[in-house]
Design an enzyme around this catalytic site. Structure first.
Site: not given
Length: 479
Positions: A99, A173, A197
């Site tokens: 990420k 996210s 997330s």
């Protein structure tokens, strides 16, 4: 870097780009038998990213020479040791994504933002541990700015679309992480979870997402809000367990890291499991997620429906998050910062110290309350997200889509409470809705009982059965 730039590697055929959806055990077998070299395996994944990602938007940066060097080193190790090469490097040759919130040395880390990233360009401890275990990073995946929303809407790149249907969001996210795994562009992904997330996009994209107990995996730089966890996503619980095995342990830059696990836990059969349904659960989410009730009972457990055993801590979460965002915001952020995140920053700047302490008191009350609940139940289970996926350009359902309302996370009440308590939680696919979209079910354990959560999830996964492949018609629409 495109696959054609991979030096002496032979060209990858379009058929081979379809052969990327290997689990970790299958990758070991493939490479250990010499059916494909690690360099060819990497090239196939890079070709798949080049072919499929333009319409998906999972990646913001793709690997280059460092990945090729790692693959070449893996091949040299395999030639020298054969299958024994995996003994000290169990993830040898396994393609993973990271990420864009997580620092990396070779690939740029933009944190989903146009604002400058002044953090050192070095691998975070979790990334270094993956590499030490032999994994190869294929790229950085999309996120909202600083991970502020449970979407991938940002000013850096287009939002990530759901591999099952690009008309819907992948969630966030860690949306790029979940989509990269679901689309077969990597075997596993590393994500972060400050209020859901990892688990929200895992549920939307039909993969497994695991948030370890707080402090189990070092989070660098550590956050003063003590909400963020770092963990893996993969297509199976077994693969999540393999990734999770190399991540834990203390690190000097995270004073909370290395927290111990519980020494004792119940046997895996006959668990007392509290099933919770949160208000506002969509009928299709209820229908699909409740398949887990029957599966858990068939495994010999004792699920029982219980009322939500705590009051919604969202107002306290809002104040804690907003205070942290305001503390990290500079006066010049207004020009290039995400407007939605800046609404949260403004709220944080208006909070006094007493308001933040009251929010921390709510967190303490929640921890105490859930500790008592976990004395009566070995695990909790529930739909991971009560709502169905929304449009990719949105940060939530219509009623929570305006950042100024400060409801940007309120639609996921089954995830953020367990960030506030630090409990381990895992989302796995329960099945598909009538619209053909995945629905996730979540297991939550006491703090430190990560092994119990993972073991039970693996059994439940077998009881629920696998999802079908992502429809080819959808894959074609993403090109």
């Amino acid at each position: 870097m495109s696959p054609s730039e991979a030096g002496s590697v032979r060209p990858v055929t379009s058929e081979e780009t379809q052969l990327t959806a290997y689990g970790i055990a299958a990758t070991r077998a493939l490479l250990g038998r010499g059916e494909r070299t690690a360099t060819e395996h990497l090239a196939a994944h890079l070709a798949a990213i080049e072919e499929r990602d333009p319409g998906l938007g999972a990646f913001v940066a793709v690997a280059g020479e460092e990945a090729l060097r790692a693959a070449a080193a893996a091949d040299a190790r395999l030639r020298a040791l054969g299958p024994a090469a995996f003994q000290d490097q169990p993830l040898l040759g396994v393609p993973v994504s990271v990420k864009d919130l997580i620092q990396t040395g070779e690939l740029p880390t933009r944190r989903g933002s146009l604002l400058p990233n002044r953090r050192p360009a070095a691998d975070a401890p979790a990334v270094a541990r993956l590499k030490a275990a032999g994994a190869i990073v294929v790229g950085k995946t999309t996120t909202s700015e600083y991970g502020w929303s449970a979407s991938t809407v940002s000013r850096v790149s287009p939002p990530t679309r759901n591999p099952w249907d690009p008309a819907y969001s992948a969630g966030g996210s860690s949306g790029g992480a979940a989509a990269s795994v679901a689309a077969g562009l990597c075997t596993a992904a590393l994500g972060t979870d400050g209020a859901g997330s990892i688990r929200i996009p895992a549920a939307f994209c039909g993969v497994v997402g695991y948030k370890p107990s707080f402090g189990r995996v070092p989070y660098v730089p550590a956050g003063a809000d003590r909400l963020s966890h770092l963990g893996p996503l993969a297509r199976s619980v077994e693969d999540v367990m393999e990734i999770a095995a190399v991540l834990p342990g203390p690190h000097r830059q995270d004073p909370d890291s290395g927290l111990g696990a519980l020494e004792s836990r119940p046997e895996r059969r006959g668990l007392r499991i509290g099933w919770i349904e949160f208000p506002g659960t969509a009928p299709e989410v209820r229908r699909v997620s409740e398949r887990a009730l029957e599966a858990l009972a068939a495994l010999g457990h004792h699920p029982e429906r219980i009322e939500v055993p705590f009051r919604d801590p969202y107002p306290a979460l809002l104040d804690i998050l907003a205070a942290a965002e305001a503390a990290g915001a500079a006066p010049g952020d207004e020009a290039d910062g995400d407007p939605g995140r800046l609404a949260v920053v403004r709220h944080g700047r208006g909070l006094g110290g007493a308001a933040v302490m009251r929010a921390e008191e709510v967190r303490m009350e929640l921890r105490t309350r859930l500790a008592a609940v976990m004395e009566r139940h070995d695990l909790l289970a529930m739909a991971t997200v009560p709502v169905e996926p929304f449009a990719p350009e949105a940060i939530g359902p219509d009623w929570a889509s305006d950042p100024e309302s400060l409801l940007w996370l309120a639609w996921s009440p089954a995830t953020y409470p367990f960030n506030m308590t630090g409990q381990p939680a895992l989302s796995l696919p329960a099945g598909l809705s009538r619209a053909g979209l995945p629905v996730g079910v979540q297991l939550v354990g006491p703090v430190g009982a990560d092994a119990l959560v993972l073991d039970t999830a693996r059994d439940l996964e077998a009881g629920l059965g696998p999802l079908p492949e992502v429809p080819q018609r959808v894959s074609e629409r993403m090109l």
